[in-house]
Design a protein around this motif. Structure first.
Motif, mmCIF file in Angstrom:
data_model
loop_
_atom_site.group_PDB
_atom_site.id
_atom_site.type_symbol
_atom_site.label_atom_id
_atom_site.label_comp_id
_atom_site.label_asym_id
_atom_site.label_seq_id
_atom_site.Cartn_x
_atom_site.Cartn_y
_atom_site.Cartn_z
ATOM 1 N N TRP A 92 -9.771 5.056 -3.397
ATOM 2 C CA TRP A 92 -8.456 4.616 -2.928
ATOM 3 C C TRP A 92 -8.542 4.159 -1.462
ATOM 4 O O TRP A 92 -8.001 3.118 -1.078
ATOM 5 N N PRO A 113 0.806 -1.229 0.000
ATOM 6 C CA PRO A 113 0.000 0.000 0.000
ATOM 7 C C PRO A 113 0.837 1.276 0.000
ATOM 8 O O PRO A 113 0.537 2.218 -0.722
ATOM 9 N N ASP A 114 1.914 1.284 0.794
ATOM 10 C CA ASP A 114 2.711 2.511 0.858
ATOM 11 C C ASP A 114 3.529 2.755 -0.410
ATOM 12 O O ASP A 114 4.083 3.830 -0.588
ATOM 13 N N PRO A 170 1.929 5.232 -4.064
ATOM 14 C CA PRO A 170 2.292 6.550 -4.580
ATOM 15 C C PRO A 170 3.439 6.504 -5.581
ATOM 16 O O PRO A 170 3.444 7.254 -6.560
ATOM 17 N N LEU A 197 -7.905 0.272 -0.511
ATOM 18 C CA LEU A 197 -6.566 -0.013 0.007
ATOM 19 C C LEU A 197 -6.449 0.471 1.446
ATOM 20 O O LEU A 197 -6.727 1.630 1.737
ATOM 21 N N ASP A 198 -6.017 -0.425 2.314
ATOM 22 C CA ASP A 198 -5.879 -0.043 3.715
ATOM 23 C C ASP A 198 -4.493 0.534 3.984
ATOM 24 O O ASP A 198 -3.490 0.044 3.465
ATOM 25 N N ALA A 199 -4.475 1.561 4.826
ATOM 26 C CA ALA A 199 -3.195 2.119 5.259
ATOM 27 C C ALA A 199 -2.439 1.040 6.023
ATOM 28 O O ALA A 199 -3.029 0.273 6.770
ATOM 29 N N PRO A 200 -1.124 0.960 5.800
ATOM 30 C CA PRO A 200 -0.371 -0.106 6.443
ATOM 31 C C PRO A 200 -0.301 0.088 7.953
ATOM 32 O O PRO A 200 -0.268 1.203 8.454
#
Lengths: 317, 309
Positions: free
Chosen positions: A95, A13-14, A17, A99-102
């Protein structure tokens, strides 16, 4: 080819970008340069035809005499802003839903993450740590990047290209910025994110991240390499330090000469150069010589396995 | 009462004084309610034109007719829109020129402030509960996961849009006179964006943030003169307990004090500083003559001689 490894890196996920950057930066570079080239064609046309230059509205956009030169902000600008806000919100919502934030395990100082990486936007700096000591890569270089960016408007004496895309009228400025932004900043971020694996080692895309990988590469300092290693007293200070200072001096002269050649390459460049004050010239040379130090050290490391050029008791470069 | 009675001429049934009084009061009440009903209907009808009401006028102050003047005033007299001029260059609204990245960055900042404040309701910046608060947010708070995701992705997106904004401003030469100083303010804002994102990285207090911040702040120990590992640092008396890294972390390791400091920088200090610079940035865009273009192209033969000192 380890497709699974590649997929894992690209879809962490990170890392999204950076995956986005891989598309956005080339797209907007193309988008800007395309307009620059269109304007350049118009400029060439107007320069060839002074009569046309007197009457032409000097934009590539359509314009007819009698059309208003200005439009109302409401609705012509505000509706675009509203639309942009909606589009961004939708993108962000989709988004965030998909997608989950880590979130890793709780912080544990006794368990080092490998690789332990900075946030992606600082990975260029972390990648620089390979080539420079932390005081250079983590403190001096970032400071100089910030100061150098701030200095740009005060050292760019070229009056052309103010408020429109152009390449022909600002070749040196645009190529330098693209070199700094895309080649040095963005590509180093991409390398730091996608290429560097455990132990900050180089793994090509698709190569498995092997946590037991060892590379027996011996990085040597420049004074320890023949023929310099034959200089009497090179193993001890102060000869070692003085030798490094001399090499750095030679680098500064050579790089400065190269940069000078580039900024006086064409008659137009020389014209702009003549407008610069001594202070502007010195400041520009300082920042460009420092910027060039990075690719030079990268090449020295990657091609010749050289660690330091200048070794002193207090710092190494 | 008496007035109403007189006007209506009384009801025909009214004979006795007592009955007369009772009946006329009733009739008067009915009459009154009819009149009130009539008035209410009229007032509701008037609401079909809300812009004629006192409330509306007091809020918006100007008429919003279909005239050019009204359109201009609508922008100029609105506190949220007054950063805009009333009219702009016909080509300045083109997306191809601006890429919209500056405005999108500002919008993302607003999204971040909004989601960030909501997250603050559920977060304690202490070593004991910080990580649990994130778990709580993810699993129990209604829409907590969405909130955290939006905050993180908006932050990442903002770094990208700010960098692309800078790229566009460079490609269009918009930093050239008279806008040099606004470019400097913009560079400061870029740095603040990165710092805001970085200070937020530690707050979940997980392995990812912990090691990222450890790597990041370890560089501070190598600061020349001010770090205990940096050139000339030890010579100036720098130790792990008094150097610049100690100041950043409030300790020699990333621990409870570092978490609190990151929290305060992230939620209070940096947003205030960034907002201040943003105000200056937007103000200067206007004061320097609005956005830079698309300007008419200039030819090499039209370069003026530089001013001598």
């Amino acid at each position: 080819m380890d497709w699974h490894q590649l997929w894992t890196i690209l879809t962490t996920p990170d890392n999204i970008p950076i995956t986005a950057l891989l598309f956005l930066v080339p797209f907007y570079t193309w988008y800007g340069l395309r307009q620059a080239l269109a304007n350049d064609r118009l400029i060439a046309q107007l320069e060839a035809n002074p009569e046309m230059a007197k009457t032409h509205h000097r934009k590539v956009y359509p314009y007819k005499p009698g059309w208003p030169r200005e439009v109302h902000v409401w609705p012509y600008l505000l509706r675009i802003e509203l639309l942009a806000a909606i589009v961004v919100t939708v993108i962000l919502m989709v988004w965030s839903i998909t997608l989950d934030a880590p979130l890793e395990e709780p912080a544990n100082p006794n368990l080092t993450m490998n690789p332990s990486k900075a946030p992606w936007y600082f990975l260029g700096l972390q990648e620089m740590l390979v080539y420079f000591d932390p005081w250079m890569a983590g403190v001096v270089m970032p400071t100089l990047i910030i100061l150098g960016l701030m200095a740009i408007p005060y050292i760019d004496e070229n009056p052309l290209g103010n408020g429109y895309y152009t390449f022909r009228q600002r070749k040196f400025a645009i190529l330098t910025f693209i070199f700094g932004f895309i080649v040095l900043w963005v590509s180093m971020i991409v390398i730091g994110t996608m290429i560097r694996g455990p132990g900050w080692m180089w793994f090509w895309p698709g190569q498995t991240w092997d946590h037991n990988k060892l590379i027996f590469e011996v990085n040597r300092d420049l004074p320890d390499i023949a023929p310099f290693s034959y200089i009497p007293g090179i193993k001890t200070q102060p000869v070692r330090g003085l030798f490094g200072a001399a090499v750095m001096g030679i680098y500064v002269v050579l790089a400065g000469w190269l940069i000078h050649k580039l900024i006086t390459l064409t008659p137009f460049n020389r014209k702009i150069y003549a407008r610069m004050s001594l202070l502007q010239y010195v400041v520009m040379q300082f920042f460009l010589i420092t910027m060039l130090l990075l690719p030079v050290k990268m090449l020295l490391r990657l091609l010749f396995r050289i660690k330091y050029i200048w070794v002193t008791p207090w710092f190494n470069i | 009462m008496a007035d109403t009675d007189g006007k209506n001429g009384g009801a025909p049934e009214s004979k006795t004084p007592a009955g007369n009084g009772r009946r006329s009061t009733l009739a008067a009440l009915l009459e009154d309610s009819k009149a009130i009903r009539q008035r209410a209907i009229e007032e509701i009808k008037a609401l079909k034109q809300p812009q004629k009401t006192v409330l509306w006028k007091s809020m918006f102050r100007v008429k919003h007719d279909e005239t050019a003047r009204s359109r201009a005033l609508g922008v100029l007299t609105n506190v949220f829109l007054h950063l805009h001029p009333a009219k702009i260059n016909r080509d300045a609204v083109r997306y191809s020129y601006t890429w919209g990245m500056g405005g999108i960055s500002f919008y993302l900042y607003i999204v971040l402030v909004f989601t960030g404040v909501l997250l603050m309701f559920y977060y304690h910046p202490t070593k004991v509960v910080a990580f649990r608060d994130i778990l709580y947010l993810e699993h129990d708070v209604p829409f907590g996961k969405l909130l955290r995701n939006m905050h993180r992705w908006a932050a990442h997106l903002m770094v990208i849009t700010v960098e692309l904004h800078m790229f566009r401003v460079f490609l269009t030469g918009s930093y050239k006179p008279p806008r040099q100083f606004n470019w400097v303010v913009g560079v400061i804002l870029l740095v603040l964006t990165l710092l805001l994102s970085f200070t937020g990285y530690l707050l979940p207090d997980d392995q990812l943030g912990f090691w990222a911040v450890t790597v990041g702040t370890n560089m501070a120990r190598a600061t020349p003169l001010l770090g205990h590992d940096g050139p000339f640092g030890p010579q100036l008396g720098m130790t792990p307990f008094n150097d610049v890294r100690f100041g950043l972390l409030g300790g020699s390791i990333v621990d409870a004090n570092a978490l609190l400091r990151a929290y305060i920088w992230h939620c209070v200090a940096l947003p205030i500083i960034a907002s201040t610079f943003m105000i200056v940035h937007f103000w200067r865009v206007r004061k320097d003559g609005g956005i830079s273009g698309p300007a008419p192209v200039m030819l090499e033969s039209e370069i003026k001689e530089p001013r001598k000192l």
